[in-house]
Design a protein around this motif. Structure first.
Motif, mmCIF file in Angstrom:
data_model
loop_
_atom_site.group_PDB
_atom_site.id
_atom_site.type_symbol
_atom_site.label_atom_id
_atom_site.label_comp_id
_atom_site.label_asym_id
_atom_site.label_seq_id
_atom_site.Cartn_x
_atom_site.Cartn_y
_atom_site.Cartn_z
ATOM 1 N N TRP B 306 0.819 -1.217 0.000
ATOM 2 C CA TRP B 306 0.000 0.000 0.000
ATOM 3 C C TRP B 306 0.847 1.257 0.000
ATOM 4 C CZ3 TRP B 306 -4.800 -1.235 -0.988
ATOM 5 C CH2 TRP B 306 -5.323 -2.445 -0.533
ATOM 6 N N HIS B 307 0.286 2.311 -0.563
ATOM 7 C CA HIS B 307 0.867 3.650 -0.478
ATOM 8 C C HIS B 307 -0.179 4.531 0.192
ATOM 9 C CE1 HIS B 307 2.535 7.517 -2.255
ATOM 10 N NE2 HIS B 307 3.609 6.927 -1.768
ATOM 11 N N VAL B 308 0.262 5.304 1.194
ATOM 12 C CA VAL B 308 -0.675 6.122 1.952
ATOM 13 C C VAL B 308 -0.689 7.534 1.377
ATOM 14 C CG1 VAL B 308 -1.319 6.901 4.259
ATOM 15 C CG2 VAL B 308 -0.063 4.766 3.990
ATOM 16 N N VAL B 309 -1.872 8.137 1.290
ATOM 17 C CA VAL B 309 -1.960 9.469 0.691
ATOM 18 C C VAL B 309 -3.190 10.205 1.220
ATOM 19 C CG1 VAL B 309 -3.324 8.731 -1.327
ATOM 20 C CG2 VAL B 309 -1.768 10.673 -1.545
ATOM 21 N N GLN B 310 -3.092 11.529 1.296
ATOM 22 C CA GLN B 310 -4.283 12.347 1.495
ATOM 23 C C GLN B 310 -4.501 13.177 0.245
ATOM 24 O OE1 GLN B 310 -4.433 15.083 4.858
ATOM 25 N NE2 GLN B 310 -6.476 15.792 4.263
ATOM 26 N N LEU B 311 -5.752 13.176 -0.255
ATOM 27 C CA LEU B 311 -6.091 13.917 -1.475
ATOM 28 C C LEU B 311 -7.081 15.016 -1.127
ATOM 29 C CD1 LEU B 311 -6.725 10.875 -3.882
ATOM 30 C CD2 LEU B 311 -4.637 12.225 -3.678
ATOM 31 N N HIS B 312 -6.712 16.260 -1.411
ATOM 32 C CA HIS B 312 -7.589 17.389 -1.096
ATOM 33 C C HIS B 312 -7.709 18.301 -2.304
ATOM 34 C CE1 HIS B 312 -8.989 21.159 0.628
ATOM 35 N NE2 HIS B 312 -9.304 20.536 1.744
ATOM 36 N N ALA B 313 -8.948 18.559 -2.720
ATOM 37 C CA ALA B 313 -9.232 19.499 -3.819
ATOM 38 C C ALA B 313 -10.691 19.900 -3.643
ATOM 39 C CB ALA B 313 -9.011 18.818 -5.171
ATOM 40 N N PRO B 314 -11.168 20.910 -4.362
ATOM 41 C CA PRO B 314 -12.589 21.255 -4.210
ATOM 42 C C PRO B 314 -13.469 20.025 -4.444
ATOM 43 C CG PRO B 314 -11.455 22.936 -5.475
ATOM 44 C CD PRO B 314 -10.462 21.831 -5.259
ATOM 45 N N GLY B 315 -14.336 19.690 -3.482
ATOM 46 C CA GLY B 315 -15.238 18.545 -3.624
ATOM 47 C C GLY B 315 -14.667 17.241 -3.116
ATOM 48 N N ILE B 316 -13.432 17.231 -2.635
ATOM 49 C CA ILE B 316 -12.845 15.981 -2.145
ATOM 50 C C ILE B 316 -11.814 16.260 -1.060
ATOM 51 C CG2 ILE B 316 -11.193 15.982 -4.078
ATOM 52 C CD1 ILE B 316 -11.083 12.924 -3.837
ATOM 53 N N ASN B 317 -11.908 15.496 0.031
ATOM 54 C CA ASN B 317 -10.840 15.465 1.031
ATOM 55 C C ASN B 317 -10.842 14.060 1.608
ATOM 56 O OD1 ASN B 317 -8.806 16.009 2.785
ATOM 57 N ND2 ASN B 317 -10.080 17.110 4.271
ATOM 58 N N THR B 318 -9.923 13.243 1.144
ATOM 59 C CA THR B 318 -9.936 11.832 1.541
ATOM 60 C C THR B 318 -8.527 11.373 1.893
ATOM 61 O OG1 THR B 318 -10.685 9.622 0.869
ATOM 62 C CG2 THR B 318 -9.691 10.976 -0.831
ATOM 63 N N TYR B 319 -8.474 10.375 2.763
ATOM 64 C CA TYR B 319 -7.197 9.857 3.257
ATOM 65 C C TYR B 319 -7.289 8.338 3.254
ATOM 66 C CZ TYR B 319 -3.120 9.423 6.382
ATOM 67 O OH TYR B 319 -1.885 9.139 6.914
ATOM 68 N N GLY B 320 -6.211 7.677 2.890
ATOM 69 C CA GLY B 320 -6.227 6.218 2.970
ATOM 70 C C GLY B 320 -5.104 5.600 2.169
ATOM 71 N N VAL B 321 -5.281 4.323 1.877
ATOM 72 C CA VAL B 321 -4.239 3.596 1.153
ATOM 73 C C VAL B 321 -4.736 3.177 -0.220
ATOM 74 C CG1 VAL B 321 -3.069 2.686 3.190
ATOM 75 C CG2 VAL B 321 -4.963 1.387 2.189
ATOM 76 N N ILE B 322 -3.784 3.014 -1.126
ATOM 77 C CA ILE B 322 -4.114 2.581 -2.482
ATOM 78 C C ILE B 322 -2.942 1.760 -3.003
ATOM 79 C CG2 ILE B 322 -3.178 4.722 -3.451
ATOM 80 C CD1 ILE B 322 -6.227 2.873 -4.903
ATOM 81 N N ILE B 323 -3.238 0.842 -3.917
ATOM 82 C CA ILE B 323 -2.174 0.093 -4.577
ATOM 83 C C ILE B 323 -1.407 1.053 -5.481
ATOM 84 C CG2 ILE B 323 -1.722 -1.725 -6.256
ATOM 85 C CD1 ILE B 323 -4.193 -3.128 -5.123
ATOM 86 N N PRO B 324 -0.086 1.138 -5.334
ATOM 87 C CA PRO B 324 0.662 2.097 -6.146
ATOM 88 C C PRO B 324 0.430 1.838 -7.631
ATOM 89 C CG PRO B 324 2.102 0.960 -4.572
ATOM 90 C CD PRO B 324 0.765 0.348 -4.431
ATOM 91 N N GLY B 325 0.071 2.886 -8.336
ATOM 92 C CA GLY B 325 -0.208 2.752 -9.761
ATOM 93 C C GLY B 325 -1.660 2.989 -10.105
#
Lengths: 110, 803
Positions: B306-325
């Motif tokens: 897993w790769h951990v990331v927080q994504l923030h932009a208008p309409g989205i603020n989410t945190y979690g893990v995703i398979i790299p790629g």
């Protein structure tokens, strides 16, 4: 002199060019400056060995040897110091052989 | 003489350089690899990680990336394009080699970088139609403008990173295997999703089950392989009646028994493949808001899965893990909801026996007529320049992955092969689900997002500040009961998949009376409470039973209660069988060592703790006993032995059974004989005990490098077992532990065995491994805005578009 020239020029080359560029430097410098076969080989071996020793040691220290330990285990030599010796010898042999070649080729005109 | 010397020296030099500049099988190209100016020595040094400004081609507006102490990137973008572009760029920065390696593996292209050794693996990937499936999926995803834009932005970000790399900056593994990264493509994203489907659903027991059926007949097979287990705690609580009008189920056709086949056997379904997730309502928690936990179990490897990331932009603020790629967040939370997944394990892969017209295999028999076979030529490039051509035959079912073993057929007989019908070949837009789940604000939006998630089917657990839910969501074929439990008849249209279970009728639980939802890969729903057949073989009930036992008893739960649960080492397996087994041991006949072992087991609390010997003894004894009972009747090479659940039932309830006898010996074995013999065998192998028999050592669990590089593995010393909540089993185990506390200010904790970086020279390669082993969680820094808690992020990157 020969030693220093190879050391400096190969250092510059290796920062920007693929690893085998060191052979071209050794060949050219020995072609130009070397006076004996033995001197050519030793200067090439020593200068390249030293550039490889210095850089490898530098990276080994700044990375706390994290990767060199793993690679040593992978190549079954089990010690980063042995890996360092292998590295220096391989670099040195290529440097020495190409210097010697440069000298021997130049001698064809002498 | 001079000439000879010169020629000799020059040729020797050239030869040495050539020799050092190429690889030999697994031996790296030593010249470039050992050169400290471009080789591995230089792969490290990410300690000088500092704030900086980057100019990147293609960004529409400035993006701010804040890195926290675990080096998790928190991306603040001003539009979706830049958000996914930055995610692509930053994922590549951490995991470029891993991303590309996984997609090469999925596409059957490993031989290009490794050589002959992986040729058969590649051939298998081609035969099961991975690339074909990924291409179909990609077309489906690109038809949706939002998904297309996300994929293209992410791809552009990855390529922006690759484009600025010089060879000495290539990740370590490229230097080792002596190759270069290639440009990222949207197809690779589709391949990753197919790889996930393959990991979760790409197995079957159909051929072995057919062998059982041929050997023992339908009655015994049904008795030993029931459709619903003896012990079970389904995800949908027993007695919940469906509130929909079901579709008619296709009629069950007449019995069919496939011909004997001797091709390479299929990839078997592992009995303990699994994950956990659960959530409780606010009534059970200390702060009055729901709590949610998720820990997916996968084959653990480095770089981390897993790769951990927080994504923030208008309409989205989410945190979690995703398979790299892959873009977006897979398991995580946003400001309103949290979610996690476990594998459903429904039967969505079937094999059809195909009757070809003749040896040319240009036509096959279906629905009383000869139908054309489509041929696809697969080109496998092998390192060193060779190209292998492999022709794959496609029927309407799918690719004929297995051609008959030549020897099994006499010349002139009709050739038979097995076509693969697999859910991964049906295109759906799984990416859309992630994009929408990441932005979902309530249960309605969450459910809507799931409608395009086909495969792999997951038990999606859900919580918001008021509600909890779980949905066994995916595209399930509408099957007659037991359809696909055995090999199917490829010529009979009644054996085809004939439709789908409507997405709104998948098993689901919303705010149940018991105050919690949970899943651990068990049977989703009892056949008495559900009109459709999903499959006959799910994970054993033991993990779910332990989860439900603890959740039922839980009041005033805090995030720490969930952390402790995730590392619970208790197992219902010894609880169910060990007392019976011990009772059968004839204590008078035991030697001193055996007696010692007996006492260790008799006083054991059924916890698989790493510093105890009893778990090692039990696990060994139980496996040896199971082998002694089944391996004569069901040799594992060609037959499937009954599930653990069936064996437990037999040991508890049937003291005399034909299965206890070893058919290979003249005398008649009984259960007590087997129990005593296997106990002594295991106890004697223990000898005087010692360190190596502590469960943490004896279990032999390792976390290895993804490409199995020797010297890169860590031995894990930790508790748990396949059937404990802490489900570590060999190298398979909890790959991400997450606990989320809902409420006005969502808070979360997490840990994974590894770190953010894919660089083995980085401290962030495995910095979390120890915390993971001892069961510690880290608070996850979930920022509300680009200016929130600035003191907690020490490095900030600003990415600007190139003018």
């Amino acid at each position: 002199m020969l030693f220093l020239l190879i050391l400096l020029l190969s250092l510059v080359a290796q920062f920007f060019l693929p690893w085998w560029s060191l052979a071209l430097v050794c060949f050219a410098v020995a072609f130009w400056k070397a006076r004996y076969g033995g001197q050519a080989f030793l200067a090439g071996f020593g200068a390249i060995g030293l550039t490889w020793l210095g850089a490898a040691l530098f990276w080994h220290v700044v990375t706390d040897g994290l990767l060199s330990h793993r690679v040593a285990a992978m190549l079954t030599v089990n010690s980063p110091w042995i890996l360092l010796v292998v590295t220096v010898v391989i670099g040195g042999v290529v440097g020495g052989l190409s210097s010697l070649s440069g000298y021997l080729v130049r001698r064809l005109w002498a | 003489m001079k000439w000879i010397k010169a020629i000799l020296a020059v040729s020797l030099t050239l030869l040495v350089i050539y020799g050092l500049n190429r690889t030999y099988g697994v031996v790296p190209a030593l010249g470039p690899f050992l050169s400290p100016y471009e080789g591995f020595w230089r792969s490290g040094a990410d300690d000088h990680f500092e704030s900086e400004e980057l100019a990147l081609d293609g960004l529409k507006a400035p993006v701010q990336v804040r890195f926290d102490s675990l080096r998790v990137p928190h991306i603040f973008a001003q539009n979706d394009h830049d958000l996914y572009y930055a995610q692509g760029y930053l994922t590549a920065k951490d995991r470029l080699w891993q991303m590309e390696f996984m997609t090469h593996a999925a596409a059957g292209r490993l031989s290009e970088i490794i050589g002959d050794r992986t040729l058969e693996m590649d051939r298998y990937q081609r035969r099961i139609g991975m690339v074909t499936a990924a291409k179909k999926s990609l077309a489906k995803m690109q038809a949706d403008p939002q998904s297309r834009a996300v994929m293209e932005a992410y791809t552009a970000g990855v390529n922006a990173y690759i484009g600025q790399l010089s060879p000495h900056e290539y990740p370590f593994e490229y230097k080792l295997l002596h190759y270069k990264p290639e440009p990222w493509t949207t197809l690779k994203i589709a391949l990753l999703l197919k790889m996930l489907a393959y990991d979760m659903t790409g197995y079957s027991d159909d051929l072995r089950m057919t062998n059982n059926l041929r050997k023992y007949g339908p009655e015994i097979t049904q008795d030993l392989f029931p459709d619903y287990p003896f012990h079970e705690e389904p995800i949908v609580p027993l007695g919940s009646k469906p509130d929909f009008t079901p579709l008619p189920v296709p009629p069950t056709p007449a019995d069919f028994m496939a011909a004997a086949a001797s091709h390479t056997l299929e990839r078997q379904k592992p009995e303990n493949l699994g994950s956990n997730n659960w959530a409780v309502t606010g009534a059970k928690t200390a702060n009055g808001y729901p709590l949610l936990a998720s820990d997916p179990h996968l084959n653990l490897s480095l770089p981390s899965i897993w790769h951990v990331v927080q994504l923030h932009a208008p309409g989205i603020n989410t945190y979690g893990v995703i398979i790299p790629g892959a873009p977006g967040v897979g398991i995580g939370f946003n400001e309103r909801i949290a979610w996690g997944m476990t594998n459903v394990g429904a039967d969505v892969l079937d094999w059809y026996q195909i009757k070809f017209k003749d040896e040319k295999r240009q036509q096959y028999w279906h629905d009383n007529q000869w139908k054309p076979v489509r041929r696809v030529v697969e080109k496998i490039n092998v390192k060193g320049g060779k190209t292998i051509l492999d022709t794959v035959l496609y029927t309407h079912h799918g690719p004929v992955a297995y051609l008959p073993h030549e020897k099994a057929f006499r010349a002139g007989s009709t050739p038979i092969g097995h076509a693969l019908r697999w859910i991964a070949h049906d295109p759906q837009n799984e990416l859309r689900t992630l994009i929408l789940v990441n932005r979902a604000a309530d249960y309605g939006q969450f459910r809507n997002a799931l409608t395009t998630w086909a495969a792999p089917a997951f038990n999606f657990v859900y919580a918001d500040s008021q509600n909890i839910a779980i949905v066994s969501n995916g595209q399930f074929p509408l099957k007659w009961p037991d359809q696909g439990k055995f090999l199917l008849d490829g010529s009979n249209p009644a054996h085809d998949w004939q439709g789908w279970i409507p997405m709104e009728q998948v098993p689901q639980v919303f705010n149940p009376k018991r105050g919690f939802v949970s899943s651990a890969n068990q049977t989703p729903v009892s056949p008495q409470d559900y009109p459709y057949y999903l499959g006959a073989s799910f994970a054993g009930y033991e993990r779910s039973a332990r989860i439900n036992q603890r959740l039922s008893a839980m009041t005033q739960a805090t995030p720490d209660s969930f952390r402790l649960m995730q590392t619970d080492n208790y197992s219902f397996v010894p609880q169910n069988v060990l007392p019976t087994m011990l009772k059968l041991v004839n204590q008078d006949s035991l030697s001193a060592t055996q007696k010692k072992a007996y006492l260790l087991l008799a006083s054991w609390d059924y916890r698989f703790n790493p510093d105890k010997i009893a778990p090692s003894l039990f696990e060994n004894w139980w496996q040896t006993l199971a082998r002694a009972i089944w391996s004569d009747d069901f040799p594992p090479e060609t037959y499937k032995a009954p599930a653990r659940d069936r064996l437990v039932q037999m040991i508890q309830q049937v003291p005399r059974s034909r299965w206890y006898d070893d058919v290979n010996t003249p005398q008649k074995e009984t259960l007590p004989m087997l129990v005593n013999a296997t106990f002594k065998e295991v106890a004697d192998s223990l000898g005087v005990g010692g360190e190596q028999w502590l469960w943490g050592n004896a279990r032999d669990s390792y976390i290895r490098h993804m490409a199995q590089l020797p010297g890169f593995e860590h031995q894990l010393f930790t508790g748990g077992s396949a059937n404990s909540i802490n489900a570590l089993n060999g190298s398979h185990g909890p790959s991400w532990r997450m606990v989320v506390q809902m409420g006005p200010q969502i808070q979360a904790w997490g840990v994974y065995p590894g770190g953010q970086s894919g660089n083995p020279a980085s401290r962030f390669y495995d910095n979390l491994l120890n915390d993971w082993q001892v069961g510690k969680l880290h608070p996850l820094l979930f920022l509300r805005s680009a200016n929130d808690r600035k003191e907690q992020t020490n490095v900030v990157w600003v990415m600007n578009g190139k003018k």
